[in-house]
Design an enzyme around this catalytic site. Structure first.
Site, mmCIF file in Angstrom:
data_model
loop_
_atom_site.group_PDB
_atom_site.id
_atom_site.type_symbol
_atom_site.label_atom_id
_atom_site.label_comp_id
_atom_site.label_asym_id
_atom_site.label_seq_id
_atom_site.Cartn_x
_atom_site.Cartn_y
_atom_site.Cartn_z
ATOM 1 C CD1 TRP A 35 0.458 0.442 3.320
ATOM 2 C CD2 TRP A 35 -0.201 -1.665 3.067
ATOM 3 N NE1 TRP A 35 0.945 -0.279 4.373
ATOM 4 C CE2 TRP A 35 0.546 -1.582 4.251
ATOM 5 C CE3 TRP A 35 -0.732 -2.925 2.697
ATOM 6 C CZ2 TRP A 35 0.798 -2.680 5.070
ATOM 7 C CZ3 TRP A 35 -0.488 -4.008 3.507
ATOM 8 C CH2 TRP A 35 0.266 -3.884 4.675
ATOM 9 C CD GLU A 52 -2.388 3.582 8.450
ATOM 10 O OE1 GLU A 52 -2.628 3.123 9.581
ATOM 11 O OE2 GLU A 52 -1.227 3.713 8.023
ATOM 12 C CE1 TYR A 135 -1.555 5.590 13.534
ATOM 13 C CE2 TYR A 135 -3.282 4.246 12.523
ATOM 14 C CZ TYR A 135 -1.960 4.651 12.590
ATOM 15 O OH TYR A 135 -1.046 4.149 11.706
ATOM 16 C CG ASP A 153 1.921 3.048 14.930
ATOM 17 O OD1 ASP A 153 2.850 3.557 15.596
ATOM 18 O OD2 ASP A 153 2.123 2.348 13.927
#
Ligand code: SF4
Length: 367
Positions: A35, A52, A135, A153
């Site tokens: 990605w 994500e 986040y 994270d």
């Protein structure tokens, strides 16, 4: 870089030095991830968002085949929005945390049908979309749009805890770790996306959980816990309370002609909207002697339900579950609820069962 217990602000010069060391390392050692935009490529916000969401509480190794499968099937937000919820849930099966899949689909619909297929380039607007919180909105801002945002994270929390030698245990120290990270992220406009990904990579490969590889670390000279010789002990964690144990039955119910009964679970609750085998209610362990059976089986006599000699165990985020396995037959006429339906056993694999029911099917097939 030194910090006192008062935790003075990091100076601009020290923040620049830290980011420079991290980014130099990243330019030489960054991971290749499906990605991730390579070199001069522009990041695809759809790919960043999809990855994500999948990576929440899930490892890169587990996510990679799912990400590839989703991108093959739905290469953009419009195609994902046009899919049915059943198709999305089916492809998500096995990745866990199924509310993510429902929110993913709901979010794709909003972006495709109400926002002209474009993810907003604004963190508060992103946070209004289904399934996007603090986040994920920060990660999309930084990685997809290269705009300043504080991305924190688990990897980045660990680096901050060690770099600043934060002794307070998680999860109570989260706000402090976020504020420490913000001193590097806030107003940093040059390469915010690369900087976020660089820290993620450093946490995944160098500042790793149990035994940090400090000799390979680009910021070891400023790292307080490395200097103090206790990096591996950080971040500390508050003692965990044991998860509650739940108990119930899962059934292999046939109609006398070889077909098997499946059930679509209610939208709200654990494994919401997923298709699986029928189960009883899941009670607390103390109810073990008298679990409430599935209503379709209430009139069965004890001998009509044949129990397998083994149970299956599964751990959810908030509880552990033990299910006993029983087989029986009922007549087709008994079904009055269209969330239950019959299938040929060989077609079960087409329904994309979550892991709990895959385990059950395996035991029913082999014992
Ligand atoms: Fe982590 Fe060691 Fe680097 Fe400190 S020096 S940030 S503990 S890897």
């Amino acid at each position: 870089m030194t910090r006192t217990k008062r935790r003075d602000k990091v100076s601009n010069q020290n923040a620049d030095e830290f980011r420079g060391q991290i980014l130099d390392w990243y330019d030489r050692h960054k991971r290749t991830l499906p990605w991730r935009a390579e070199n001069e490529q522009k990041p695809d916000p759809y790919a960043v968002w999809l990855s994500e969401i999948m990576l929440q509480q899930t490892t890169v190794t587990a996510v990679t085949p799912y990400y590839r499968k989703f991108m093959d099937k739905w290469p953009d937000v419009q195609s994902l929005a046009d899919a049915t919820q059943d198709e999305v849930m089916h492809e998500w099966a096995g990745l866990g945390y199924y509310a993510r899949a429902r929110n993913l689909h709901a979010c794709a619909k909003v972006v495709a049908y109400e926002l002209n297929g474009l993810f907003p380039e604004d963190q508060s607007a992103l946070k209004k979309l289904p399934g996007i919180g603090d986040y994920t909105s920060a990660a999309i801002m930084a990685i997809a749009f290269n705009k300043p945002a504080t991305v924190v994270d688990g990897n980045i929390e660990r680096i901050m805890a060690r770099y600043f030698s934060v002794e307070e245990p998680l999860p109570g120290s989260k706000p402090l770790l976020k504020s420490l990270a913000s001193e590097f992220f806030e107003n940093y406009e040059e390469r915010p996306g690369d900087f976020a990904q660089a820290l993620m990579d450093l946490g995944a490969g160098v500042c790793i959980a149990k035994t940090p590889r400090c000799s390979l670390c680009p910021v070891k000279n400023g790292c307080q816990s490395h200097a103090a010789g206790h990096a591996a002990e950080l971040p500390r964690k508050s003692a965990k309370t044991a998860k509650p144990q739940k108990f119930g039955y899962v059934y292999w119910i046939t109609d006398g002609e070889g077909r098997v009964l499946l059930h679509r679970r209610p939208e709200k609750g654990v494994l919401g909207s997923m298709i699986g085998l029928p189960t009883s209610e899941w009670g607390s362990k103390k109810d073990q002697k008298k679990p409430a059976h599935l209503y379709l089986l209430e009139k069965k006599k004890p001998g009509d339900l044949r129990e397998k000699p083994v149970s299956i165990h599964h751990s959810f985020t908030h509880f552990d579950l033990e299910l006993r396995l029983q087989t029986t037959e009922i007549s087709r006429k008994q079904l009055k609820d269209n969330t239950y339906f019959w299938v040929d056993p060989q077609d079960i694999q087409n329904y994309g069962f979550p892991t709990l029911f895959k385990k059950a099917v395996k035991v029913f097939a082999t014992t």
